[in-house]
Motif scaffolding. Structure first.
Motif, PDB file in Angstrom:
ATOM      1  N   PHE A   1      44.672  32.641  43.943  1.00 14.26           N
ATOM      2  CA  PHE A   1      44.329  33.823  44.733  1.00 14.26           C
ATOM      3  C   PHE A   1      45.537  34.747  44.776  1.00 14.26           C
ATOM      4  N   GLU A   2      45.459  35.830  44.021  1.00 15.46           N
ATOM      5  CA  GLU A   2      46.519  36.839  43.967  1.00 15.46           C
ATOM      6  C   GLU A   2      45.874  38.177  44.286  1.00 15.46           C
ATOM      7  N   PHE A   3      45.793  38.504  45.561  1.00 13.01           N
ATOM      8  CA  PHE A   3      45.098  39.722  45.979  1.00 13.01           C
ATOM      9  C   PHE A   3      46.034  40.912  45.841  1.00 13.01           C
ATOM     10  N   ARG A   4      46.029  41.464  44.634  1.00  9.62           N
ATOM     11  CA  ARG A   4      46.809  42.660  44.287  1.00  9.62           C
ATOM     12  C   ARG A   4      46.207  43.209  43.007  1.00  9.62           C
ATOM     13  N   VAL A   5      46.429  44.485  42.732  1.00  8.61           N
ATOM     14  CA  VAL A   5      45.934  45.052  41.484  1.00  8.61           C
ATOM     15  C   VAL A   5      46.561  44.278  40.327  1.00  8.61           C
ATOM     16  N   GLY A   6      45.733  43.795  39.430  1.00 12.34           N
ATOM     17  CA  GLY A   6      46.184  42.958  38.323  1.00 12.34           C
ATOM     18  C   GLY A   6      46.207  41.478  38.663  1.00 12.34           C
ATOM     19  N   GLY A   7      46.020  41.146  39.940  1.00 14.12           N
ATOM     20  CA  GLY A   7      46.016  39.755  40.368  1.00 14.12           C
ATOM     21  C   GLY A   7      44.696  39.087  40.046  1.00 14.12           C
TER      22      GLY A   7
ATOM     23  N   LEU B   1      36.183  33.563  37.445  1.00 11.31           N
ATOM     24  CA  LEU B   1      37.517  34.094  37.175  1.00 11.31           C
ATOM     25  C   LEU B   1      37.466  35.604  37.337  1.00 11.31           C
ATOM     26  N   ALA B   2      38.182  36.105  38.352  1.00  6.03           N
ATOM     27  CA  ALA B   2      38.173  37.536  38.670  1.00  6.03           C
ATOM     28  C   ALA B   2      39.560  38.130  38.487  1.00  6.03           C
ATOM     29  N   GLU B   3      39.577  39.436  38.209  1.00  3.04           N
ATOM     30  CA  GLU B   3      40.823  40.198  38.175  1.00  3.04           C
ATOM     31  C   GLU B   3      40.614  41.468  38.989  1.00  3.04           C
ATOM     32  N   TYR B   4      41.540  41.722  39.917  1.00  2.00           N
ATOM     33  CA  TYR B   4      41.449  42.893  40.779  1.00  2.00           C
ATOM     34  C   TYR B   4      41.918  44.126  40.013  1.00  2.00           C
ATOM     35  N   GLN B   5      41.066  45.154  40.011  1.00  6.99           N
ATOM     36  CA  GLN B   5      41.339  46.387  39.263  1.00  6.99           C
ATOM     37  C   GLN B   5      41.822  47.521  40.155  1.00  6.99           C
ATOM     38  N   ASP B   6      41.355  47.547  41.409  1.00  8.99           N
ATOM     39  CA  ASP B   6      41.725  48.611  42.339  1.00  8.99           C
ATOM     40  C   ASP B   6      41.582  48.080  43.762  1.00  8.99           C
ATOM     41  N   ILE B   7      42.562  48.365  44.589  1.00  6.86           N
ATOM     42  CA  ILE B   7      42.518  47.963  45.995  1.00  6.86           C
ATOM     43  C   ILE B   7      43.039  49.115  46.842  1.00  6.86           C
ATOM     44  N   VAL B   8      42.220  49.554  47.784  1.00  5.83           N
ATOM     45  CA  VAL B   8      42.629  50.540  48.775  1.00  5.83           C
ATOM     46  C   VAL B   8      42.447  49.844  50.123  1.00  5.83           C
TER      47      VAL B   8
ATOM     48  N   VAL C   1      37.875  46.776  43.963  1.00  6.58           N
ATOM     49  CA  VAL C   1      37.162  46.768  42.686  1.00  6.58           C
ATOM     50  C   VAL C   1      37.720  45.623  41.866  1.00  6.58           C
ATOM     51  N   TYR C   2      36.813  44.777  41.353  1.00  6.57           N
ATOM     52  CA  TYR C   2      37.256  43.656  40.521  1.00  6.57           C
ATOM     53  C   TYR C   2      36.251  43.395  39.410  1.00  6.57           C
ATOM     54  N   THR C   3      36.745  42.797  38.356  1.00  4.82           N
ATOM     55  CA  THR C   3      35.895  42.343  37.264  1.00  4.82           C
ATOM     56  C   THR C   3      35.916  40.827  37.293  1.00  4.82           C
TER      57      THR C   3
END
Length: 149
Positions: free
Chosen positions: A44-50, A67-74, A80-82
């Motif tokens: 769990f790496e909650f950051r853009v690119g995490g 398996l997710a990757e965070y793309q945008d966090i405000v 936003v994640y993929t």
């Protein structure tokens, strides 16, 4: 091969939670809080690119790998994640998800939009939307309880 195909679909689910956006955002961004309504993460790496990952499934059934990757966090507004979802060694979908949080009175309107490529009939948009609705209802139960996250 005729058994290979992709079903593209988008679904949107809205929920209102009687909790401020900061609390709803924390339920997504804190691994302990998220494990109360989603699967417990292995990573769990909650950051853009995490990245976030977990594995699990029903007893005797396939092991699902997320398996997710965070793309945008405000903070307190948008995530936003993929992600990919596999059943055993079979990739069943690839998705992009947007979670929007909007203050509404003393609560939060959450808008969850998933755009998915569902592969070879192993999963369907209807199944995914149904499972996501259950998950978002569980999030609401957790948010509305007075238990600390």
């Amino acid at each position: 091969m005729s058994d290979r195909f992709v079903t593209h679909d988008t679904f949107t689910i809205e929920r209102f939670y009687a909790a401020p956006p900061e609390k709803v955002f924390a339920a997504w961004s804190n691994p302990t809080s998220k494990a109360r309504w989603f699967s417990k993460p292995e990573q769990f790496e909650f950051r853009v690119g995490g990245r976030e990952s977990n594995r699990g499934g029903p007893p005797g059934g396939p092991v699902f790998t997320y398996l997710a990757e965070y793309q945008d966090i405000v903070p307190d507004r948008r995530i936003v994640y993929t992600y990919t979802l596999d059943a055993g060694d079979t990739r069943i979908s690839v998705s992009m998800t947007t979670v929007e949080l909007e203050a509404e009175g003393s609560g939060t309107r959450l808008v969850f939009t998933e755009q998915g490529a569902f592969l070879d009939g192993h999963d369907t948009p209807d199944q995914r939307e149904h499972g996501t609705a259950i998950m978002l209802d569980k999030l609401g139960e957790i948010l509305e309880s007075n238990d600390p996250a």
